[in-house]
Structures are given as C-alpha cells and as structure tokens.
Design a protein around this motif. Structure first.
Motif, PDB file in Angstrom:
ATOM      1  N   MET A 163      32.108  21.036  45.366  1.00 57.24           N
ATOM      2  CA  MET A 163      32.149  22.455  45.496  1.00 57.24           C
ATOM      3  C   MET A 163      33.058  23.219  44.894  1.00 57.24           C
ATOM      4  N   SER A 164      32.064  24.256  44.704  1.00 55.57           N
ATOM      5  CA  SER A 164      33.054  25.231  43.118  1.00 55.57           C
ATOM      6  C   SER A 164      34.295  25.793  44.397  1.00 55.57           C
ATOM      7  N   LYS A 165      35.403  25.715  42.669  1.00 52.75           N
ATOM      8  CA  LYS A 165      36.215  26.577  42.599  1.00 52.75           C
ATOM      9  C   LYS A 165      36.280  27.892  42.871  1.00 52.75           C
ATOM     10  N   LEU A 166      35.724  27.737  43.035  1.00 49.56           N
ATOM     11  CA  LEU A 166      35.422  29.911  42.531  1.00 49.56           C
ATOM     12  C   LEU A 166      36.364  30.384  44.128  1.00 49.56           C
ATOM     13  N   SER A 167      37.503  31.887  44.135  1.00 48.93           N
ATOM     14  CA  SER A 167      38.101  31.589  45.199  1.00 48.93           C
ATOM     15  C   SER A 167      37.714  33.295  44.419  1.00 48.93           C
ATOM     16  N   TRP A 168      37.785  34.800  45.631  1.00 46.86           N
ATOM     17  CA  TRP A 168      38.778  36.374  45.766  1.00 46.86           C
ATOM     18  C   TRP A 168      39.172  36.540  44.970  1.00 46.86           C
ATOM     19  N   SER A 169      40.397  35.501  44.422  1.00 41.51           N
ATOM     20  CA  SER A 169      41.378  35.761  43.984  1.00 41.51           C
ATOM     21  C   SER A 169      41.453  35.892  42.097  1.00 41.51           C
ATOM     22  N   ASP A 170      39.970  35.319  42.097  1.00 41.86           N
ATOM     23  CA  ASP A 170      40.146  34.862  40.582  1.00 41.86           C
ATOM     24  C   ASP A 170      39.150  36.516  39.940  1.00 41.86           C
ATOM     25  N   SER A 171      39.754  36.330  38.524  1.00 43.68           N
ATOM     26  CA  SER A 171      39.460  38.112  38.013  1.00 43.68           C
ATOM     27  C   SER A 171      38.135  37.431  38.132  1.00 43.68           C
ATOM     28  N   ILE A 172      37.341  39.222  37.494  1.00 41.80           N
ATOM     29  CA  ILE A 172      36.276  39.382  37.240  1.00 41.80           C
ATOM     30  C   ILE A 172      35.833  38.656  36.296  1.00 41.80           C
ATOM     31  N   GLU A 173      36.142  38.264  35.280  1.00 44.14           N
ATOM     32  CA  GLU A 173      35.629  38.097  34.419  1.00 44.14           C
ATOM     33  C   GLU A 173      35.826  36.483  33.877  1.00 44.14           C
ATOM     34  N   HIS A 174      36.123  35.887  34.827  1.00 39.77           N
ATOM     35  CA  HIS A 174      36.294  34.181  35.020  1.00 39.77           C
ATOM     36  C   HIS A 174      34.524  34.600  36.423  1.00 39.77           C
ATOM     37  N   PHE A 175      35.077  35.330  37.360  1.00 39.17           N
ATOM     38  CA  PHE A 175      33.540  35.525  38.024  1.00 39.17           C
ATOM     39  C   PHE A 175      32.508  35.736  36.792  1.00 39.17           C
ATOM     40  N   LEU A 176      32.423  37.145  36.991  1.00 42.10           N
ATOM     41  CA  LEU A 176      30.808  37.323  35.815  1.00 42.10           C
ATOM     42  C   LEU A 176      30.780  35.962  35.112  1.00 42.10           C
ATOM     43  N   ARG A 177      31.725  35.016  33.906  1.00 36.66           N
ATOM     44  CA  ARG A 177      30.934  33.565  33.087  1.00 36.66           C
ATOM     45  C   ARG A 177      31.174  32.672  34.251  1.00 36.66           C
ATOM     46  N   GLU A 178      31.384  33.003  35.056  1.00 36.67           N
ATOM     47  CA  GLU A 178      31.083  31.681  36.049  1.00 36.67           C
ATOM     48  C   GLU A 178      29.505  32.257  36.776  1.00 36.67           C
ATOM     49  N   ALA A 179      29.435  33.235  36.909  1.00 36.30           N
ATOM     50  CA  ALA A 179      28.120  32.972  37.311  1.00 36.30           C
ATOM     51  C   ALA A 179      26.328  33.533  36.578  1.00 36.30           C
ATOM     52  N   GLY A 180      27.530  34.055  35.478  1.00 41.73           N
ATOM     53  CA  GLY A 180      25.814  34.238  33.988  1.00 41.73           C
ATOM     54  C   GLY A 180      26.155  32.397  33.879  1.00 41.73           C
ATOM     55  N   SER A 181      26.673  31.364  34.399  1.00 42.13           N
ATOM     56  CA  SER A 181      26.758  29.931  33.551  1.00 42.13           C
ATOM     57  C   SER A 181      25.198  29.839  33.977  1.00 42.13           C
ATOM     58  N   ALA A 182      24.626  28.465  33.999  1.00 44.13           N
ATOM     59  CA  ALA A 182      24.159  27.415  34.077  1.00 44.13           C
ATOM     60  C   ALA A 182      24.329  26.848  35.683  1.00 44.13           C
TER      61      ALA A 182
END
Length: 211
Positions: free
Chosen positions: A1-20
């Motif tokens: 499962m992705s380790k992405l969480s609500w407390s991550d930075s906007i930068e991290h979220f956008l980088r993950e969302a824009g990746s493969a």
C-alpha cells in the motif's frame, strides 16, 4: 500500500500524484479537492464572526463544525481509495489456472469493484453536504471574502465530477446489472443536486460581488 498520508506535504502529494505510481490516483485527488472546498468554506465562515454577525452566529458556527467533519471524512476517503485500489490489484494478481481459481478470482475482482465504487460514492455525498452548507451562508457571510465561498463551491463540484468519473470507470467492470443501474440512478441524482446548488450559490456570490 502507498505510504502517502494526509500529513504529507503538498509537494510530496503532487510529486506522487504526477508519478507513474498508481496511487494516489483520481479518487485521492478528488478527496483532496473536496477538502480544499471545505477549507475555503470554513475560512469564509471563520471570517464572518464577531458583533456584526452576532445574529447569524449559530448558523456560522454550525458550518465551521460541519467543514471540520467533512475534512475528516475526506481524509478517511483518501485512505479508503488507496486501500480499495490495492485490493483490486491483489485480486488481479490471483491465479487463474483452474476453474475454481478463475471463479475465486472473478468473485474477488467483483468484490473489489464494489469497494472502488462505494468510496467515490461516499465522496459525492460529502460534496453534496458541503455544497448545501456553503449555500446556507452565502447571503449571510462576510462580503469581503464571498469570492472564497464561491471558490469552495466550485471545488466541491469539481471533486464530485472527478469522483463520478472514478465511479463510471468502475461501473464498466460491474457485472451485477441491478446494482449498476442503482448506482447510475443515485449518482445522476447527486450530480444534478450538486450542480443546481453550485449554480444558485455562484449566482448569489456574483450578485454580492457586484453590489
């Protein structure tokens, strides 16, 4: 499962969302958009307090609490969206050599499809609830930030339309036609209601801006 969480930075979220990487995907982005709609609505309400707004204090306070609740629901739905996708991928990787394996894999896939539909369905309801709350204070709130309330309404509808596409792509894989028709009817009603409230909200927002 992705380790992405609500407390991550906007930068991290956008980088993950824009990746493969498949997560966060459209469902997670929709949940974030709805949370932003709640934030803009909450900000407008928070700036509509004090002596000048004493006569509407109860309504304003109710909206602030509602937006806090909606934001929490969005966080839960983002996590649920990632989980439902992982469930689908797990089912997709199941063996299908024997007839029994094929039946189990098909059953598991359909179960995961239901989960992938239910999450954005709940987000549609969040957007509808948020839109109703925003509309309830559109004529009462601080005129100086009324544009932000309008932005909140636009974000709620954008989140709902995005969630609808996630629902549609999963409905295409659903074999239960009765359930499919039921989902289609429910989503159509919710989207229609959301669109109508957004239009009414923006009409008043623009009217108040022009005065």
């Amino acid at each position: 499962m992705s380790k992405l969480s609500w407390s991550d930075s906007i930068e991290h979220f956008l980088r993950e969302a824009g990746s493969a990487a498949p997560t966060p995907g459209g469902g997670s982005v929709s949940a974030l958009a709805a949370a932003l709609g709640a934030a803009m609505t909450s900000m407008t309400a928070n700036l509509s307090q004090g002596e000048k707004y004493a006569h509407v204090h109860g309504q304003i306070t109710e909206v602030i609490h509602s937006m806090e609740n909606l934001s929490t629901r969005c966080e839960e739905l983002m996590t649920a969206d990632i989980r439902s996708f992982e469930q689908y991928m797990t089912a997709l990787r199941l063996p299908k050599e024997t007839d029994e394996e094929k039946r189990y894999r098909t059953h598991s896939l359909q179960t995961s499809v239901f989960a992938a539909i239910e999450v954005p369905m709940r987000l549609l309801e969040v957007c509808r609830d948020g839109m109703q709350r925003a509309y309830s204070i559109v004529e009462l709130s601080n005129k100086n930030v009324i544009s932000d309330l309008g932005i909140g309404a636009i974000l709620f509808e954008a989140a709902a339309q995005s969630a609808l596409l996630t629902i549609d792509i999963n409905l295409a894989s659903l074999k239960d036609l009765d359930a499919k028709h039921s989902y289609e009817a429910k989503t159509a009603a919710l989207i229609r209601e959301i669109g109508q409230i957004k239009a009414q909200t923006l009409l008043i927002v623009r009217s108040r801006i022009a005065k």
